[in-house]
Design a protein around this motif. Structure first.
Motif, PDB file in Angstrom:
ATOM      1  N   TYR A  96       0.838  -1.197   0.000  1.00 43.58           N
ATOM      2  CA  TYR A  96       0.000   0.000   0.000  1.00 43.58           C
ATOM      3  C   TYR A  96       0.873   1.247   0.000  1.00 43.58           C
ATOM      4  O   TYR A  96       2.015   1.234   0.479  1.00 43.58           O
ATOM      5  CB  TYR A  96      -0.943   0.018   1.209  1.00 43.58           C
ATOM      6  CG  TYR A  96      -0.272  -0.078   2.561  1.00 43.58           C
ATOM      7  CD1 TYR A  96       0.095   1.072   3.279  1.00 43.58           C
ATOM      8  CD2 TYR A  96      -0.004  -1.315   3.147  1.00 43.58           C
ATOM      9  CE1 TYR A  96       0.704   0.985   4.527  1.00 43.58           C
ATOM     10  CE2 TYR A  96       0.608  -1.411   4.390  1.00 43.58           C
ATOM     11  CZ  TYR A  96       0.954  -0.259   5.081  1.00 43.58           C
ATOM     12  OH  TYR A  96       1.561  -0.355   6.315  1.00 43.58           O
ATOM     13  N   MET A  97       0.321   2.320  -0.556  1.00 43.42           N
ATOM     14  CA  MET A  97       0.979   3.619  -0.475  1.00 43.42           C
ATOM     15  C   MET A  97       0.439   4.358   0.738  1.00 43.42           C
ATOM     16  O   MET A  97      -0.781   4.458   0.930  1.00 43.42           O
ATOM     17  CB  MET A  97       0.748   4.446  -1.739  1.00 43.42           C
ATOM     18  CG  MET A  97       1.359   5.847  -1.653  1.00 43.42           C
ATOM     19  SD  MET A  97       1.215   6.814  -3.180  1.00 43.42           S
ATOM     20  CE  MET A  97       2.522   6.059  -4.160  1.00 43.42           C
ATOM     21  N   ILE A  98       1.354   4.872   1.544  1.00 49.60           N
ATOM     22  CA  ILE A  98       0.993   5.734   2.661  1.00 49.60           C
ATOM     23  C   ILE A  98       0.898   7.161   2.148  1.00 49.60           C
ATOM     24  O   ILE A  98       1.798   7.643   1.457  1.00 49.60           O
ATOM     25  CB  ILE A  98       2.066   5.679   3.774  1.00 49.60           C
ATOM     26  CG1 ILE A  98       2.184   4.277   4.360  1.00 49.60           C
ATOM     27  CG2 ILE A  98       1.766   6.701   4.861  1.00 49.60           C
ATOM     28  CD1 ILE A  98       3.360   4.127   5.320  1.00 49.60           C
ATOM     29  N   LEU A  99      -0.180   7.854   2.491  1.00 50.70           N
ATOM     30  CA  LEU A  99      -0.335   9.273   2.202  1.00 50.70           C
ATOM     31  C   LEU A  99      -0.646   9.995   3.502  1.00 50.70           C
ATOM     32  O   LEU A  99      -1.479   9.532   4.288  1.00 50.70           O
ATOM     33  CB  LEU A  99      -1.483   9.512   1.214  1.00 50.70           C
ATOM     34  CG  LEU A  99      -1.370   8.864  -0.171  1.00 50.70           C
ATOM     35  CD1 LEU A  99      -2.665   9.076  -0.943  1.00 50.70           C
ATOM     36  CD2 LEU A  99      -0.186   9.429  -0.937  1.00 50.70           C
ATOM     37  N   MET A 100       0.041  11.113   3.743  1.00 46.93           N
ATOM     38  CA  MET A 100      -0.219  11.923   4.928  1.00 46.93           C
ATOM     39  C   MET A 100      -0.185  13.396   4.570  1.00 46.93           C
ATOM     40  O   MET A 100       0.685  13.842   3.814  1.00 46.93           O
ATOM     41  CB  MET A 100       0.821  11.670   6.025  1.00 46.93           C
ATOM     42  CG  MET A 100       0.818  10.296   6.621  1.00 46.93           C
ATOM     43  SD  MET A 100       1.995  10.179   7.997  1.00 46.93           S
ATOM     44  CE  MET A 100       2.082   8.393   8.202  1.00 46.93           C
ATOM     45  N   ASP A 101      -1.118  14.144   5.142  1.00 44.02           N
ATOM     46  CA  ASP A 101      -1.122  15.586   4.995  1.00 44.02           C
ATOM     47  C   ASP A 101      -0.158  16.196   6.009  1.00 44.02           C
ATOM     48  O   ASP A 101       0.479  15.477   6.789  1.00 44.02           O
ATOM     49  CB  ASP A 101      -2.530  16.135   5.177  1.00 44.02           C
ATOM     50  CG  ASP A 101      -2.863  17.247   4.183  1.00 44.02           C
ATOM     51  OD1 ASP A 101      -1.928  17.975   3.788  1.00 44.02           O
ATOM     52  OD2 ASP A 101      -4.036  17.396   3.820  1.00 44.02           O
ATOM     53  N   ASN A 102      -0.067  17.520   6.015  1.00 45.21           N
ATOM     54  CA  ASN A 102       0.907  18.222   6.841  1.00 45.21           C
ATOM     55  C   ASN A 102       0.300  18.711   8.150  1.00 45.21           C
ATOM     56  O   ASN A 102      -0.877  19.088   8.202  1.00 45.21           O
ATOM     57  CB  ASN A 102       1.455  19.431   6.076  1.00 45.21           C
ATOM     58  CG  ASN A 102       2.167  19.026   4.810  1.00 45.21           C
ATOM     59  OD1 ASN A 102       3.355  18.760   4.810  1.00 45.21           O
ATOM     60  ND2 ASN A 102       1.427  18.947   3.707  1.00 45.21           N
ATOM     61  N   ASP A 103       1.132  18.742   9.192  1.00 46.77           N
ATOM     62  CA  ASP A 103       0.708  19.378  10.434  1.00 46.77           C
ATOM     63  C   ASP A 103       1.061  20.860  10.378  1.00 46.77           C
ATOM     64  O   ASP A 103       1.507  21.372   9.337  1.00 46.77           O
ATOM     65  CB  ASP A 103       1.323  18.684  11.651  1.00 46.77           C
ATOM     66  CG  ASP A 103       2.848  18.791  11.723  1.00 46.77           C
ATOM     67  OD1 ASP A 103       3.444  19.646  11.026  1.00 46.77           O
ATOM     68  OD2 ASP A 103       3.449  18.019  12.499  1.00 46.77           O
ATOM     69  N   ALA A 104       0.886  21.561  11.469  1.00 47.66           N
ATOM     70  CA  ALA A 104       1.104  23.012  11.493  1.00 47.66           C
ATOM     71  C   ALA A 104       2.553  23.386  11.218  1.00 47.66           C
ATOM     72  O   ALA A 104       2.845  24.521  10.809  1.00 47.66           O
ATOM     73  CB  ALA A 104       0.666  23.576  12.838  1.00 47.66           C
ATOM     74  N   PRO A 113      -4.412   0.818  -1.631  1.00 49.24           N
ATOM     75  CA  PRO A 113      -4.018  -0.547  -1.986  1.00 49.24           C
ATOM     76  C   PRO A 113      -3.403  -0.620  -3.378  1.00 49.24           C
ATOM     77  O   PRO A 113      -3.784   0.135  -4.274  1.00 49.24           O
ATOM     78  CB  PRO A 113      -5.337  -1.324  -1.911  1.00 49.24           C
ATOM     79  CG  PRO A 113      -6.401  -0.291  -2.120  1.00 49.24           C
ATOM     80  CD  PRO A 113      -5.877   0.985  -1.527  1.00 49.24           C
ATOM     81  N   LEU A 114      -2.476  -1.551  -3.546  1.00 48.17           N
ATOM     82  CA  LEU A 114      -1.688  -1.609  -4.774  1.00 48.17           C
ATOM     83  C   LEU A 114      -1.855  -2.933  -5.519  1.00 48.17           C
ATOM     84  O   LEU A 114      -0.880  -3.542  -5.963  1.00 48.17           O
ATOM     85  CB  LEU A 114      -0.206  -1.351  -4.453  1.00 48.17           C
ATOM     86  CG  LEU A 114       0.084  -0.014  -3.762  1.00 48.17           C
ATOM     87  CD1 LEU A 114       1.578   0.130  -3.478  1.00 48.17           C
ATOM     88  CD2 LEU A 114      -0.416   1.159  -4.601  1.00 48.17           C
ATOM     89  N   HIS A 115      -3.099  -3.360  -5.690  1.00 49.23           N
ATOM     90  CA  HIS A 115      -3.356  -4.531  -6.518  1.00 49.23           C
ATOM     91  C   HIS A 115      -3.131  -4.162  -7.993  1.00 49.23           C
ATOM     92  O   HIS A 115      -3.105  -2.991  -8.356  1.00 49.23           O
ATOM     93  CB  HIS A 115      -4.790  -5.023  -6.316  1.00 49.23           C
ATOM     94  CG  HIS A 115      -5.810  -3.949  -6.537  1.00 49.23           C
ATOM     95  ND1 HIS A 115      -6.204  -3.064  -5.547  1.00 49.23           N
ATOM     96  CD2 HIS A 115      -6.531  -3.598  -7.644  1.00 49.23           C
ATOM     97  CE1 HIS A 115      -7.101  -2.238  -6.028  1.00 49.23           C
ATOM     98  NE2 HIS A 115      -7.310  -2.526  -7.305  1.00 49.23           N
ATOM     99  N   LYS A 116      -2.980  -5.162  -8.832  1.00 53.20           N
ATOM    100  CA  LYS A 116      -2.759  -4.915 -10.258  1.00 53.20           C
ATOM    101  C   LYS A 116      -3.920  -4.119 -10.837  1.00 53.20           C
ATOM    102  O   LYS A 116      -5.088  -4.429 -10.609  1.00 53.20           O
ATOM    103  CB  LYS A 116      -2.603  -6.229 -11.013  1.00 53.20           C
ATOM    104  CG  LYS A 116      -2.247  -6.029 -12.489  1.00 53.20           C
ATOM    105  CD  LYS A 116      -1.984  -7.343 -13.187  1.00 53.20           C
ATOM    106  CE  LYS A 116      -1.608  -7.115 -14.646  1.00 53.20           C
ATOM    107  NZ  LYS A 116      -1.316  -8.380 -15.365  1.00 53.20           N
ATOM    108  N   GLY A 117      -3.580  -3.075 -11.591  1.00 53.36           N
ATOM    109  CA  GLY A 117      -4.595  -2.250 -12.224  1.00 53.36           C
ATOM    110  C   GLY A 117      -5.077  -1.091 -11.379  1.00 53.36           C
ATOM    111  O   GLY A 117      -5.821  -0.239 -11.870  1.00 53.36           O
TER     112      GLY A 117
END
Length: 230
Positions: A160-168, A181-185
């Motif tokens: 899976y790819m982790i994505l996080m926004d920014n704090d202050a 999730p990183l399934h094919k397609g």
């Protein structure tokens, strides 16, 4: 103590607030999940690409398919005095017509197009490569903000790819974590200059994916609306 980016991390210096035109669809979360690809990139195409040893987000190799000047080069477009737009196809595009046709079919101005080969890494290792992208260096303020899309070429359902926004303080806010999730397609579009990101890939084999930079524009907005998952 586990690694976590601090104020000295190079990503913190990348601008977040600019005058560039951006897409409303990415305003809230910075990511849109798209419908799974309805086409297949044959293994014979992406394995035949010429890969270069270039590290980003872990133990990676990249195959440049479109670059600033058509040369096989993994460096940022700014090294050629360009924004990550108006790319030129490389010799790799000749052996991957499925990829070339897909990118051309979006219709929007595109920058770097690359296939990534990522070796396995657990979450603790991946976090060490958590970063934001410098997508808009040299991008005129009155033009569209550059974002990135992914297409997963191999099947890695446990990755899976982790994505996080920014704090202050402009550091990754763990409370905002999203896992793609990183399934094919699997396909998704991300404002990677805004969101911190990295891939956790616990599998035993290499993961391959297509990464493309696109300029935010009405054309891209229309494409996303048509391709977004319901």
């Amino acid at each position: 103590m586990s690694f976590w980016p601090n104020s000295e991390h190079w990503s913190v210096k990348i601008p977040l607030e600019t005058a560039h035109s951006r897409l409303d669809v990415l305003a809230e979360t910075g990511v849109v999940i798209l419908k799974d690809a309805d086409f297949d990139v044959p293994e014979s195409e992406y394995l035949a690409l010429e890969y270069m040893d270039w590290k980003s987000g872990g133990d990676t190799n990249f195959a440049p398919i479109a670059t600033a000047d058509g040369e096989l080069d993994c460096r940022g477009f700014w090294d050629k005095g360009k924004t990550d737009k108006d790319a030129v196809w490389t010799s790799n595009a000749d052996v991957a017509p499925s990829i070339k046709n897909y990118v051309d079919g979006v219709g929007a101005n595109f920058g770097r197009v690359r296939a990534i080969k990522l070796e396995p890494q657990d979450r603790e290792s991946a976090i060490r490569s958590l970063h934001r992208d410098d997508n808009n260096r040299f991008n005129p303020d009155d033009e569209g903000w550059v974002v990135r899309t992914w297409v997963e070429l191999t099947d890695n359902p446990d990755s899976y790819m982790i994505l996080m926004d920014n704090d202050a303080d402009g550091l990754p806010d763990a409370s905002t974590e999203v896992r793609v999730p990183l399934h094919k397609g699997a396909r998704f579009i991300v404002d990677t200059q805004r969101l911190w990101h990295v891939v956790v890939h616990p599998g035993a084999e290499s993961r391959y994916a297509l990464i493309t930079s696109f300029e935010s524009s009405p054309v891209l907005d229309t494409w996303i609306a048509a391709e977004a998952a319901s």
